[in-house]
Design a protein around this motif. Structure first.
Motif, PDB file in Angstrom:
ATOM      1  N   GLU A 132       0.835  -1.195   0.000  1.00  0.00           N
ATOM      2  CA  GLU A 132       0.000   0.000   0.000  1.00  0.00           C
ATOM      3  C   GLU A 132       0.877   1.255   0.000  1.00  0.00           C
ATOM      4  O   GLU A 132       0.666   2.172  -0.795  1.00  0.00           O
ATOM      5  CB  GLU A 132      -0.892  -0.030   1.243  1.00  0.00           C
ATOM      6  N   GLN A 133       1.873   1.289   0.864  1.00  0.00           N
ATOM      7  CA  GLN A 133       2.769   2.447   0.940  1.00  0.00           C
ATOM      8  C   GLN A 133       3.560   2.624  -0.354  1.00  0.00           C
ATOM      9  O   GLN A 133       3.745   3.754  -0.828  1.00  0.00           O
ATOM     10  CB  GLN A 133       3.714   2.300   2.126  1.00  0.00           C
ATOM     11  N   GLN A 134       4.005   1.532  -0.936  1.00  0.00           N
ATOM     12  CA  GLN A 134       4.762   1.582  -2.179  1.00  0.00           C
ATOM     13  C   GLN A 134       3.898   2.159  -3.303  1.00  0.00           C
ATOM     14  O   GLN A 134       4.340   3.040  -4.052  1.00  0.00           O
ATOM     15  CB  GLN A 134       5.237   0.175  -2.545  1.00  0.00           C
ATOM     16  N   THR A 135       2.677   1.689  -3.414  1.00  0.00           N
ATOM     17  CA  THR A 135       1.782   2.164  -4.472  1.00  0.00           C
ATOM     18  C   THR A 135       1.426   3.630  -4.261  1.00  0.00           C
ATOM     19  O   THR A 135       1.419   4.418  -5.220  1.00  0.00           O
ATOM     20  CB  THR A 135       0.524   1.280  -4.537  1.00  0.00           C
ATOM     21  N   LYS A 136       1.176   4.019  -3.030  1.00  0.00           N
ATOM     22  CA  LYS A 136       0.869   5.427  -2.739  1.00  0.00           C
ATOM     23  C   LYS A 136       2.065   6.323  -3.049  1.00  0.00           C
ATOM     24  O   LYS A 136       1.908   7.421  -3.580  1.00  0.00           O
ATOM     25  CB  LYS A 136       0.443   5.592  -1.281  1.00  0.00           C
ATOM     26  N   ARG A 137       3.261   5.866  -2.722  1.00  0.00           N
ATOM     27  CA  ARG A 137       4.464   6.669  -2.985  1.00  0.00           C
ATOM     28  C   ARG A 137       4.635   6.903  -4.483  1.00  0.00           C
ATOM     29  O   ARG A 137       4.871   8.027  -4.929  1.00  0.00           O
ATOM     30  CB  ARG A 137       5.701   5.971  -2.406  1.00  0.00           C
ATOM     31  N   PHE A 138       4.507   5.851  -5.278  1.00  0.00           N
ATOM     32  CA  PHE A 138       4.661   6.023  -6.720  1.00  0.00           C
ATOM     33  C   PHE A 138       3.496   6.819  -7.315  1.00  0.00           C
ATOM     34  O   PHE A 138       3.685   7.541  -8.288  1.00  0.00           O
ATOM     35  CB  PHE A 138       4.867   4.684  -7.429  1.00  0.00           C
ATOM     36  N   ASN A 139       2.315   6.715  -6.729  1.00  0.00           N
ATOM     37  CA  ASN A 139       1.196   7.538  -7.178  1.00  0.00           C
ATOM     38  C   ASN A 139       1.508   9.023  -6.974  1.00  0.00           C
ATOM     39  O   ASN A 139       1.256   9.847  -7.853  1.00  0.00           O
ATOM     40  CB  ASN A 139      -0.083   7.157  -6.415  1.00  0.00           C
ATOM     41  N   GLU A 140       2.082   9.358  -5.821  1.00  0.00           N
ATOM     42  CA  GLU A 140       2.462  10.752  -5.535  1.00  0.00           C
ATOM     43  C   GLU A 140       3.555  11.238  -6.478  1.00  0.00           C
ATOM     44  O   GLU A 140       3.526  12.359  -6.956  1.00  0.00           O
ATOM     45  CB  GLU A 140       2.955  10.886  -4.094  1.00  0.00           C
ATOM     46  N   GLU A 141       4.528  10.387  -6.752  1.00  0.00           N
ATOM     47  CA  GLU A 141       5.672  10.765  -7.576  1.00  0.00           C
ATOM     48  C   GLU A 141       5.338  10.803  -9.066  1.00  0.00           C
ATOM     49  O   GLU A 141       6.001  11.508  -9.832  1.00  0.00           O
ATOM     50  CB  GLU A 141       6.831   9.787  -7.345  1.00  0.00           C
ATOM     51  N   ALA A 142       4.316  10.064  -9.483  1.00  0.00           N
ATOM     52  CA  ALA A 142       4.000   9.936 -10.908  1.00  0.00           C
ATOM     53  C   ALA A 142       3.747  11.276 -11.577  1.00  0.00           C
ATOM     54  O   ALA A 142       4.178  11.510 -12.708  1.00  0.00           O
ATOM     55  CB  ALA A 142       2.802   9.015 -11.105  1.00  0.00           C
ATOM     56  N   SER A 143       3.081  12.186 -10.882  1.00  0.00           N
ATOM     57  CA  SER A 143       2.771  13.485 -11.487  1.00  0.00           C
ATOM     58  C   SER A 143       4.029  14.313 -11.740  1.00  0.00           C
ATOM     59  O   SER A 143       4.032  15.196 -12.595  1.00  0.00           O
ATOM     60  CB  SER A 143       1.794  14.260 -10.608  1.00  0.00           C
ATOM     61  N   LYS A 144       5.117  14.005 -11.035  1.00  0.00           N
ATOM     62  CA  LYS A 144       6.373  14.726 -11.206  1.00  0.00           C
ATOM     63  C   LYS A 144       7.247  14.105 -12.304  1.00  0.00           C
ATOM     64  O   LYS A 144       8.275  14.662 -12.653  1.00  0.00           O
ATOM     65  CB  LYS A 144       7.170  14.726  -9.898  1.00  0.00           C
ATOM     66  N   LEU A 145       6.831  12.953 -12.807  1.00  0.00           N
ATOM     67  CA  LEU A 145       7.651  12.220 -13.767  1.00  0.00           C
ATOM     68  C   LEU A 145       7.286  12.513 -15.219  1.00  0.00           C
ATOM     69  O   LEU A 145       7.872  11.928 -16.124  1.00  0.00           O
ATOM     70  CB  LEU A 145       7.549  10.715 -13.505  1.00  0.00           C
ATOM     71  N   GLY A 146       6.320  13.365 -15.449  1.00  0.00           N
ATOM     72  CA  GLY A 146       5.976  13.729 -16.820  1.00  0.00           C
ATOM     73  C   GLY A 146       5.527  12.564 -17.660  1.00  0.00           C
ATOM     74  O   GLY A 146       4.493  11.973 -17.408  1.00  0.00           O
ATOM     75  N   GLY A 147       6.321  12.194 -18.659  1.00  0.00           N
ATOM     76  CA  GLY A 147       5.925  11.183 -19.633  1.00  0.00           C
ATOM     77  C   GLY A 147       6.141   9.749 -19.216  1.00  0.00           C
ATOM     78  O   GLY A 147       6.107   8.860 -20.060  1.00  0.00           O
ATOM     79  N   ALA A 192      -9.917   3.244  -5.710  1.00  0.00           N
ATOM     80  CA  ALA A 192     -11.001   4.212  -5.468  1.00  0.00           C
ATOM     81  C   ALA A 192     -11.010   4.650  -4.008  1.00  0.00           C
ATOM     82  O   ALA A 192     -11.140   5.846  -3.710  1.00  0.00           O
ATOM     83  CB  ALA A 192     -12.345   3.603  -5.854  1.00  0.00           C
ATOM     84  N   ALA A 193     -10.829   3.714  -3.099  1.00  0.00           N
ATOM     85  CA  ALA A 193     -10.851   4.030  -1.666  1.00  0.00           C
ATOM     86  C   ALA A 193      -9.647   4.877  -1.255  1.00  0.00           C
ATOM     87  O   ALA A 193      -9.745   5.709  -0.350  1.00  0.00           O
ATOM     88  CB  ALA A 193     -10.888   2.746  -0.841  1.00  0.00           C
ATOM     89  N   GLU A 194      -8.518   4.694  -1.930  1.00  0.00           N
ATOM     90  CA  GLU A 194      -7.279   5.378  -1.555  1.00  0.00           C
ATOM     91  C   GLU A 194      -6.966   6.602  -2.429  1.00  0.00           C
ATOM     92  O   GLU A 194      -5.954   7.262  -2.216  1.00  0.00           O
ATOM     93  CB  GLU A 194      -6.100   4.395  -1.603  1.00  0.00           C
ATOM     94  N   GLY A 195      -7.801   6.887  -3.424  1.00  0.00           N
ATOM     95  CA  GLY A 195      -7.577   8.046  -4.278  1.00  0.00           C
ATOM     96  C   GLY A 195      -6.377   7.900  -5.207  1.00  0.00           C
ATOM     97  O   GLY A 195      -5.718   8.878  -5.547  1.00  0.00           O
ATOM     98  N   ILE A 196      -6.119   6.694  -5.657  1.00  0.00           N
ATOM     99  CA  ILE A 196      -4.991   6.432  -6.559  1.00  0.00           C
ATOM    100  C   ILE A 196      -5.442   6.746  -7.989  1.00  0.00           C
ATOM    101  O   ILE A 196      -6.330   6.083  -8.529  1.00  0.00           O
ATOM    102  CB  ILE A 196      -4.519   4.963  -6.443  1.00  0.00           C
ATOM    103  N   GLU A 197      -4.819   7.745  -8.587  1.00  0.00           N
ATOM    104  CA  GLU A 197      -5.231   8.176  -9.927  1.00  0.00           C
ATOM    105  C   GLU A 197      -4.086   8.252 -10.927  1.00  0.00           C
ATOM    106  O   GLU A 197      -4.333   8.402 -12.127  1.00  0.00           O
ATOM    107  CB  GLU A 197      -5.901   9.550  -9.839  1.00  0.00           C
ATOM    108  N   ASN A 198      -2.848   8.180 -10.472  1.00  0.00           N
ATOM    109  CA  ASN A 198      -1.699   8.383 -11.359  1.00  0.00           C
ATOM    110  C   ASN A 198      -0.946   7.102 -11.687  1.00  0.00           C
ATOM    111  O   ASN A 198       0.055   7.142 -12.388  1.00  0.00           O
ATOM    112  CB  ASN A 198      -0.725   9.379 -10.716  1.00  0.00           C
ATOM    113  N   VAL A 199      -1.422   5.980 -11.166  1.00  0.00           N
ATOM    114  CA  VAL A 199      -0.777   4.686 -11.356  1.00  0.00           C
ATOM    115  C   VAL A 199      -1.772   3.750 -12.032  1.00  0.00           C
ATOM    116  O   VAL A 199      -2.951   3.757 -11.685  1.00  0.00           O
ATOM    117  CB  VAL A 199      -0.339   4.097  -9.991  1.00  0.00           C
ATOM    118  N   HIS A 200      -1.307   2.953 -12.986  1.00  0.00           N
ATOM    119  CA  HIS A 200      -2.144   1.922 -13.601  1.00  0.00           C
ATOM    120  C   HIS A 200      -1.952   0.644 -12.790  1.00  0.00           C
ATOM    121  O   HIS A 200      -0.844   0.101 -12.765  1.00  0.00           O
ATOM    122  CB  HIS A 200      -1.727   1.653 -15.047  1.00  0.00           C
TER     123      HIS A 200
END
Length: 166
Positions: A61-76, A95-103
């Motif tokens: 969970e922490q790993q996925t949230k961390r990469f979700n936060e960082e994804a917007s800074k990674l551009g392409g 949906a429950a955790e608000g993950i939107e930047n990770v597939h």
């Protein structure tokens, strides 16, 4: 093969170990809408592939949230999280955790990703925690098989590799 433990006990990884400099193996997994996804789905893009045993456990969970936060800074860079969780469970968790930047992608059907990247834990039918960064020409530029499945990966090394690969 990488030496990996789960809670201190050695586990057997099945599949083919991937190394930096190699062409990334293709795979077939399922998206949350049950559509089939492969490496080719993200052609011509840098891919940061975050592999977790089960999305709704602590470190995963922490790993996925961390990469979700960082994804917007990674551009392409496309950030993919792959586990053997069912697509429905992944969708519900995101949906429950608000993950939107990770597939989030599921390898539950036939372990195609896990086998092709050497991360199937034979004893548990889970994927071993690992990170792969693949450049836009599908060359592997970063690999981390986390030695203890319950530990965090080296986030900074993965993020630096993804930034450099752009």
């Amino acid at each position: 093969m990488a030496n990996v433990t789960f809670k201190g006990n050695a586990v057997t990884l099945n599949g083919t170990e991937v190394k930096v400099g190699e062409k990334a193996p293709n795979f077939k997994v399922l998206a949350n809408d049950l559509s089939e996804v492969s490496l080719d789905t993200y052609a011509d893009k840098v891919k940061l592939i975050s592999v977790v045993p089960s999305i709704d456990t602590g470190v995963c969970e922490q790993q996925t949230k961390r990469f979700n936060e960082e994804a917007s800074k990674l551009g392409g860079v496309e950030v993919l999280t792959i586990s053997v969780d069912l697509p429905f469970a992944q969708k519900r968790w995101c949906a429950a955790e608000g993950i939107e930047n990770v597939h989030t992608l599921s390898d539950h059907r036939d372990l195609s990703f896990g086998t092709n990247y050497g991360v199937v834990i034979e004893e548990l039918r889970l994927l071993a925690r690992s990170i792969f960064v693949v450049d836009s020409s599908n060359k592997v530029v970063h690999v981390e098989y986390v030695p203890e499945v319950t530990d965090h990966p080296n986030y900074e090394a993965a993020l630096d590799a993804a930034k450099t690969a752009q």
